[in-house]
Design an enzyme around this catalytic site. Structure first.
Site, PDB file in Angstrom:
ATOM      1  N   THR A 123       0.930  -1.207  -0.049  1.00  0.00           N
ATOM      2  CA  THR A 123      -0.035  -0.093   0.055  1.00  0.00           C
ATOM      3  C   THR A 123       0.827   1.292  -0.042  1.00  0.00           C
ATOM      4  O   THR A 123       1.450   1.484   0.922  1.00  0.00           O
ATOM      5  CB  THR A 123      -1.008   0.039   1.256  1.00  0.00           C
ATOM      6  OG1 THR A 123      -1.792  -1.195   1.226  1.00  0.00           O
ATOM      7  CG2 THR A 123      -1.852   1.203   1.113  1.00  0.00           C
ATOM      8  N   LYS A 164      -7.548   1.283  -2.697  1.00  0.00           N
ATOM      9  CA  LYS A 164      -7.383   1.089  -1.266  1.00  0.00           C
ATOM     10  C   LYS A 164      -7.400   1.995  -0.442  1.00  0.00           C
ATOM     11  O   LYS A 164      -7.765   2.053   0.831  1.00  0.00           O
ATOM     12  CB  LYS A 164      -5.998   0.443  -1.293  1.00  0.00           C
ATOM     13  CG  LYS A 164      -5.292  -0.011   0.080  1.00  0.00           C
ATOM     14  CD  LYS A 164      -6.199  -1.096   0.779  1.00  0.00           C
ATOM     15  CE  LYS A 164      -5.414  -1.110   2.230  1.00  0.00           C
ATOM     16  NZ  LYS A 164      -4.274  -2.014   2.107  1.00  0.00           N
ATOM     17  N   LYS A 201      -0.869   5.543   8.545  1.00  0.00           N
ATOM     18  CA  LYS A 201      -0.243   5.302   7.232  1.00  0.00           C
ATOM     19  C   LYS A 201      -1.146   5.448   6.232  1.00  0.00           C
ATOM     20  O   LYS A 201      -0.777   6.218   5.237  1.00  0.00           O
ATOM     21  CB  LYS A 201       0.710   4.218   7.214  1.00  0.00           C
ATOM     22  CG  LYS A 201       1.243   3.955   5.554  1.00  0.00           C
ATOM     23  CD  LYS A 201       1.922   2.533   5.422  1.00  0.00           C
ATOM     24  CE  LYS A 201       2.036   2.243   3.928  1.00  0.00           C
ATOM     25  NZ  LYS A 201       2.296   1.007   3.619  1.00  0.00           N
TER      26      LYS A 201
END
Length: 290
Positions: free
Chosen positions: A87, A162, A237
């Protein structure tokens, strides 16, 4: 298929193991020197990709992805597929895909949802970006490592999906934790709260599948002392990536901004690091309105 796998951490190791169990010839590399059952251990990332028809990476951030890509892309076989399951920011995903395509490779950015449990069970969801040909070559591997793969569009689209998904998750988890803390102070039983909300207009994945209240709903990290699951620092994050993307795209995301600030405070100034992201509930329990 001969597969190179780079990044054998909490997610990468079980993903690589599942590919090996399915009969693929998997060679893995990780800077920590870990060993995975069924996976041949390589001494370097370059060793891991030699002769591979597919190379999968699961790495911590975009800078590391770019550095690894610089090492391995020149050594990969023409026509091989480079599948990045990290990611990372959308720009890094697009730049690495472009670098791979210029080298005669197929490229897919395919971040995952489902956590460590999904990686071990082979039930991950993949959000993929790339060409039709690249997705078609990667799809059988997604079928081993996960239960669903969605081709979201061109390079970077997987990361975009995502980031947007996890911004929703971060915001809804905060709202769910706030609601339980408020219900406590109003004298409402947590089970009754769950019984109402889980079948009413307030239901969400955070409430119904991953309830942050111990002893309520299905088993979740709340029932294990808030051990992750999905760590709060990883949520931070992803939320930071969402805000980086929002700034780049000139998008107004006030709830995303607030969620980012709250997780930042929780992880960096309170006791949230190393806790599941649903541990926001005991945080709110301790706080008043001021």
């Amino acid at each position: 298929m001969k597969i190179g796998f780079i990044g054998l951490g909490n997610m990468g190791a079980p993903m690589a193991a599942n590919l090996a169990k399915a009969g693929h010839d998997v060679t893995g590399f990780d800077t920590a020197g870990v060993s995975v059952e069924g996976v041949t251990k390589a001494e370097t990332a370059i060793d891991a990709v030699r002769g591979a028809e597919a190379v999968i990476t699961m790495l911590p951030n975009g800078d590391i992805l770019r550095a690894v890509a610089d090492q391995i892309i020149p050594r990969m076989e023409k026509g091989a597929v480079f599948i990045d399951c990290s990611t990372v920011d959308v720009d890094s995903a697009r730049d690495v895909a472009d670098q791979a395509e210029q080298a005669g490779l197929l490229a897919v950015d395919a971040p995952v949802s489902g956590g460590i449990g999904g990686a071990a069970a082979g039930t991950l969801t993949f959000m993929a970006g790339g060409s039709d040909a690249a997705f078609a070559k990667a799809a059988p591997l997604f079928g081993i490592m996960g239960q669903k793969a969605v081709h979201c569009g061109a390079a970077g689209a997987g990361q975009a999906a995502k980031i947007c998904n996890n911004m929703i998750l971060g915001v809804t988890m905060i709202a769910t934790c706030e609601a339980f803390a408020l219900a406590d102070k109003l004298g409402l039983d947590r089970q009754k709260m769950f019984d109402v909300v889980s079948t009413s207009s307030g239901y969400s994945w955070s409430m119904n599948a991953y309830c942050p209240a111990p002893g309520v709903g299905p088993q979740s990290p709340a029932d294990n002392g808030y051990k992750p699951g999905f760590a709060a620092e990883l949520m931070l994050k992803d939320l930071r990536l969402s805000q980086q993307a929002a700034e780049s795209a000139d998008a107004d995301t006030p709830m995303g901004q607030i969620a980012t600030a709250l997780y930042e405070q929780f992880v960096e100034a309170e006791d949230g690091k190393g806790m599941d992201f649903s541990a926001m509930l005991p945080r709110f329990e301790k706080r008043g309105s001021s």
